[in-house]
Design a protein around this motif. Structure first.
Motif, PDB file in Angstrom:
ATOM      1  N   VAL A  72      34.075  51.277  42.961  1.00 54.65           N
ATOM      2  CA  VAL A  72      35.179  50.349  42.703  1.00 54.65           C
ATOM      3  C   VAL A  72      35.310  50.161  41.195  1.00 54.65           C
ATOM      4  O   VAL A  72      34.334  49.825  40.518  1.00 54.65           O
ATOM      5  CB  VAL A  72      34.936  48.984  43.386  1.00 54.65           C
ATOM      6  N   GLU A  73      36.495  50.376  40.688  1.00 53.91           N
ATOM      7  CA  GLU A  73      36.729  50.240  39.254  1.00 53.91           C
ATOM      8  C   GLU A  73      36.520  48.797  38.797  1.00 53.91           C
ATOM      9  O   GLU A  73      37.033  47.860  39.416  1.00 53.91           O
ATOM     10  CB  GLU A  73      38.140  50.681  38.898  1.00 53.91           C
ATOM     11  N   VAL A  74      35.776  48.628  37.723  1.00 54.75           N
ATOM     12  CA  VAL A  74      35.527  47.297  37.169  1.00 54.75           C
ATOM     13  C   VAL A  74      36.648  46.959  36.189  1.00 54.75           C
ATOM     14  O   VAL A  74      36.926  47.728  35.264  1.00 54.75           O
ATOM     15  CB  VAL A  74      34.153  47.235  36.465  1.00 54.75           C
ATOM     16  N   THR A  75      37.290  45.821  36.402  1.00 52.07           N
ATOM     17  CA  THR A  75      38.351  45.368  35.504  1.00 52.07           C
ATOM     18  C   THR A  75      37.773  44.313  34.560  1.00 52.07           C
ATOM     19  O   THR A  75      37.219  44.649  33.523  1.00 52.07           O
ATOM     20  CB  THR A  75      39.547  44.836  36.302  1.00 52.07           C
ATOM     21  N   THR A  76      37.894  43.043  34.933  1.00 51.62           N
ATOM     22  CA  THR A  76      37.364  41.953  34.101  1.00 51.62           C
ATOM     23  C   THR A  76      36.368  41.149  34.914  1.00 51.62           C
ATOM     24  O   THR A  76      36.755  40.476  35.874  1.00 51.62           O
ATOM     25  CB  THR A  76      38.485  41.024  33.604  1.00 51.62           C
ATOM     26  N   ARG A  77      35.101  41.229  34.555  1.00 56.60           N
ATOM     27  CA  ARG A  77      34.076  40.475  35.276  1.00 56.60           C
ATOM     28  C   ARG A  77      34.064  39.015  34.820  1.00 56.60           C
ATOM     29  O   ARG A  77      34.407  38.690  33.693  1.00 56.60           O
ATOM     30  CB  ARG A  77      32.698  41.110  35.054  1.00 56.60           C
ATOM     31  N   HIS A  78      33.647  38.139  35.755  1.00 55.26           N
ATOM     32  CA  HIS A  78      33.538  36.702  35.521  1.00 55.26           C
ATOM     33  C   HIS A  78      34.894  36.049  35.241  1.00 55.26           C
ATOM     34  O   HIS A  78      34.977  35.027  34.567  1.00 55.26           O
ATOM     35  CB  HIS A  78      32.534  36.407  34.410  1.00 55.26           C
ATOM     36  N   HIS A  79      35.938  36.657  35.793  1.00 61.19           N
ATOM     37  CA  HIS A  79      37.247  36.042  35.917  1.00 61.19           C
ATOM     38  C   HIS A  79      37.466  35.897  37.414  1.00 61.19           C
ATOM     39  O   HIS A  79      37.401  36.885  38.148  1.00 61.19           O
ATOM     40  CB  HIS A  79      38.335  36.907  35.277  1.00 61.19           C
ATOM     41  N   ALA A  80      37.705  34.673  37.884  1.00 64.21           N
ATOM     42  CA  ALA A  80      37.663  34.404  39.326  1.00 64.21           C
ATOM     43  C   ALA A  80      38.598  35.305  40.121  1.00 64.21           C
ATOM     44  O   ALA A  80      38.205  35.851  41.165  1.00 64.21           O
ATOM     45  CB  ALA A  80      37.980  32.929  39.592  1.00 64.21           C
ATOM     46  N   LEU A  81      39.827  35.505  39.657  1.00 59.29           N
ATOM     47  CA  LEU A  81      40.761  36.341  40.420  1.00 59.29           C
ATOM     48  C   LEU A  81      40.372  37.807  40.349  1.00 59.29           C
ATOM     49  O   LEU A  81      40.399  38.516  41.364  1.00 59.29           O
ATOM     50  CB  LEU A  81      42.191  36.149  39.923  1.00 59.29           C
ATOM     51  N   GLU A  82      39.986  38.290  39.179  1.00 57.19           N
ATOM     52  CA  GLU A  82      39.595  39.699  39.057  1.00 57.19           C
ATOM     53  C   GLU A  82      38.352  39.994  39.888  1.00 57.19           C
ATOM     54  O   GLU A  82      38.267  41.039  40.550  1.00 57.19           O
ATOM     55  CB  GLU A  82      39.365  40.053  37.591  1.00 57.19           C
ATOM     56  N   ASP A  83      37.386  39.084  39.882  1.00 59.01           N
ATOM     57  CA  ASP A  83      36.194  39.278  40.712  1.00 59.01           C
ATOM     58  C   ASP A  83      36.561  39.275  42.197  1.00 59.01           C
ATOM     59  O   ASP A  83      35.998  40.043  42.988  1.00 59.01           O
ATOM     60  CB  ASP A  83      35.168  38.181  40.431  1.00 59.01           C
ATOM     61  N   ALA A  84      37.504  38.410  42.586  1.00 59.87           N
ATOM     62  CA  ALA A  84      37.946  38.382  43.982  1.00 59.87           C
ATOM     63  C   ALA A  84      38.620  39.697  44.364  1.00 59.87           C
ATOM     64  O   ALA A  84      38.372  40.239  45.454  1.00 59.87           O
ATOM     65  CB  ALA A  84      38.886  37.205  44.209  1.00 59.87           C
ATOM     66  N   LEU A  85      39.459  40.228  43.490  1.00 62.25           N
ATOM     67  CA  LEU A  85      40.136  41.497  43.773  1.00 62.25           C
ATOM     68  C   LEU A  85      39.144  42.649  43.882  1.00 62.25           C
ATOM     69  O   LEU A  85      39.250  43.500  44.782  1.00 62.25           O
ATOM     70  CB  LEU A  85      41.168  41.789  42.682  1.00 62.25           C
ATOM     71  N   MET A  86      38.152  42.690  42.993  1.00 58.85           N
ATOM     72  CA  MET A  86      37.138  43.750  43.065  1.00 58.85           C
ATOM     73  C   MET A  86      36.295  43.611  44.329  1.00 58.85           C
ATOM     74  O   MET A  86      35.954  44.618  44.975  1.00 58.85           O
ATOM     75  CB  MET A  86      36.261  43.724  41.809  1.00 58.85           C
ATOM     76  N   THR A  87      35.965  42.382  44.707  1.00 56.20           N
ATOM     77  CA  THR A  87      35.194  42.174  45.942  1.00 56.20           C
ATOM     78  C   THR A  87      36.018  42.568  47.161  1.00 56.20           C
ATOM     79  O   THR A  87      35.475  43.115  48.130  1.00 56.20           O
ATOM     80  CB  THR A  87      34.752  40.700  46.047  1.00 56.20           C
ATOM     81  N   ALA A  88      37.330  42.333  47.121  1.00 58.08           N
ATOM     82  CA  ALA A  88      38.201  42.765  48.217  1.00 58.08           C
ATOM     83  C   ALA A  88      38.198  44.286  48.351  1.00 58.08           C
ATOM     84  O   ALA A  88      38.158  44.828  49.469  1.00 58.08           O
ATOM     85  CB  ALA A  88      39.620  42.243  47.985  1.00 58.08           C
ATOM     86  N   LYS A  89      38.220  44.986  47.237  1.00 57.10           N
ATOM     87  CA  LYS A  89      38.170  46.448  47.279  1.00 57.10           C
ATOM     88  C   LYS A  89      36.819  46.927  47.791  1.00 57.10           C
ATOM     89  O   LYS A  89      36.735  47.920  48.533  1.00 57.10           O
ATOM     90  CB  LYS A  89      38.468  47.014  45.895  1.00 57.10           C
ATOM     91  N   LEU A  90      35.765  46.220  47.425  1.00 57.08           N
ATOM     92  CA  LEU A  90      34.443  46.536  47.966  1.00 57.08           C
ATOM     93  C   LEU A  90      34.438  46.338  49.474  1.00 57.08           C
ATOM     94  O   LEU A  90      33.919  47.181  50.222  1.00 57.08           O
ATOM     95  CB  LEU A  90      33.383  45.648  47.300  1.00 57.08           C
ATOM     96  N   TRP A  91      35.008  45.227  49.957  1.00 56.48           N
ATOM     97  CA  TRP A  91      35.066  44.946  51.395  1.00 56.48           C
ATOM     98  C   TRP A  91      35.777  46.078  52.141  1.00 56.48           C
ATOM     99  O   TRP A  91      35.312  46.515  53.207  1.00 56.48           O
ATOM    100  CB  TRP A  91      35.771  43.621  51.645  1.00 56.48           C
ATOM    101  N   SER A  92      36.886  46.563  51.608  1.00 58.61           N
ATOM    102  CA  SER A  92      37.636  47.605  52.308  1.00 58.61           C
ATOM    103  C   SER A  92      36.814  48.880  52.446  1.00 58.61           C
ATOM    104  O   SER A  92      36.923  49.595  53.442  1.00 58.61           O
ATOM    105  CB  SER A  92      38.955  47.887  51.582  1.00 58.61           C
ATOM    106  N   LYS A  93      35.963  49.159  51.471  1.00 54.21           N
ATOM    107  CA  LYS A  93      35.084  50.325  51.558  1.00 54.21           C
ATOM    108  C   LYS A  93      33.924  50.076  52.530  1.00 54.21           C
ATOM    109  O   LYS A  93      33.510  50.979  53.277  1.00 54.21           O
ATOM    110  CB  LYS A  93      34.561  50.697  50.170  1.00 54.21           C
ATOM    111  N   LEU A  94      33.401  48.862  52.516  1.00 54.01           N
ATOM    112  CA  LEU A  94      32.331  48.518  53.457  1.00 54.01           C
ATOM    113  C   LEU A  94      32.815  48.604  54.896  1.00 54.01           C
ATOM    114  O   LEU A  94      32.056  48.983  55.801  1.00 54.01           O
ATOM    115  CB  LEU A  94      31.811  47.109  53.169  1.00 54.01           C
ATOM    116  N   LEU A  95      34.084  48.252  55.116  1.00 51.86           N
ATOM    117  CA  LEU A  95      34.616  48.238  56.476  1.00 51.86           C
ATOM    118  C   LEU A  95      34.572  49.629  57.101  1.00 51.86           C
ATOM    119  O   LEU A  95      34.370  49.767  58.318  1.00 51.86           O
ATOM    120  CB  LEU A  95      36.042  47.694  56.454  1.00 51.86           C
TER     121      LEU A  95
END
Length: 245
Positions: free
Chosen positions: A200-223
């Motif tokens: 998953v491409e890292v954009t901006t860490r420790h920004h609440a929305l960017e971290d949420a978007l990256m975690t969502a992309k992680l979830w889709s791969k985990l699924l």
């Protein structure tokens, strides 16, 4: 709310959300309405049974919080909410939520450096009650998803109790627990490690929305891996994750 005598207004708010917002309404009717909304969301959530919903269609909100520290019970506060809606493995990038929160305290210098959120930036931000209310309006009754959810759950529970004398009733999926279940022999399960592992491409860490978007992309791969284990509904996933406790 239509014009009422104080006693009538208090009774109306009591019916909406309970004694806490009713009492508060005698001092601040607008705040009491926010509290009543928060309490109604929690009440409705307790009625829902989501365990039989297929993972392909379950409605989720992946979220992240930034905070002034690590202990909500020792004075630390939420300084931002970030969230994105997800349906199954489809990330609804047009359905996002982001809000700064005024913590009513000084943000430590190390947190300013980590998050980029300054004391000046939160000066005109909503206070906790309004920030929490707006976040829950976005979430509604959907399942919450976070990475390393213990931190976020503690802060949400503290915020809910502080503002509305109620506890979080939403179900939470923790992508850290999912990755531990799927990859039991790894040395580290922090978000950076999992983003790297799953590409998953890292954009901006420790920004609440960017971290949420990256975690969502992680979830889709985990699924994809979850389905490969013949796990197809929310109840079965929770059952398997319970073995990780």
């Amino acid at each position: 709310m239509k014009d009422m005598k104080p006693a009538g207004r208090m009774w109306h708010l009591y019916k909406m959300g309970g004694i806490t917002p009713a009492i508060t309404s005698m001092f601040n009717a607008q705040s009491a309405q926010q509290m009543a909304f928060i309490r109604s969301i929690m009440k409705e959530q307790r009625k829902n049974s989501l365990y039989d919903i297929p993972l392909d269609t379950v409605e989720l909100v992946v979220f992240d919080l930034e905070t002034t520290g690590f202990s909500p019970y020792n004075g630390d506060e939420i300084i931002s909410f970030g969230a994105v809606s997800v349906n199954g493995d489809s990330i609804m990038e047009e359905q996002t939520f982001y809000s700064l929160v005024n913590p009513k305290r000084v943000i430590p210098e190390e947190i300013v450096h980590l998050t980029g959120i300054t004391n000046e930036m939160v000066g005109d931000a909503p206070d906790l009650l309004y920030g929490l209310r707006n976040f829950l309006e976005f979430v509604q009754q959907k399942v919450l998803v976070a990475h390393g959810s213990g931190h976020d759950k503690h802060f949400l529970n503290s915020a809910l109790w502080k503002t509305s004398k109620i506890n979080l009733s939403h179900r939470i999926l923790d992508t850290m627990m999912v990755t531990k279940w799927l990859n039991p022999k790894l040395k580290s399960y922090d978000l950076d490690s999992m983003l790297d592992l799953y590409g998953v491409e890292v954009t901006t860490r420790h920004h609440a929305l960017e971290d949420a978007l990256m975690t969502a992309k992680l979830w889709s791969k985990l699924l994809i891996e979850i389905h490969s284990r013949e796990i197809h509904n929310l109840g079965d996933l929770y059952t398997h994750l319970s073995y990780q406790q």
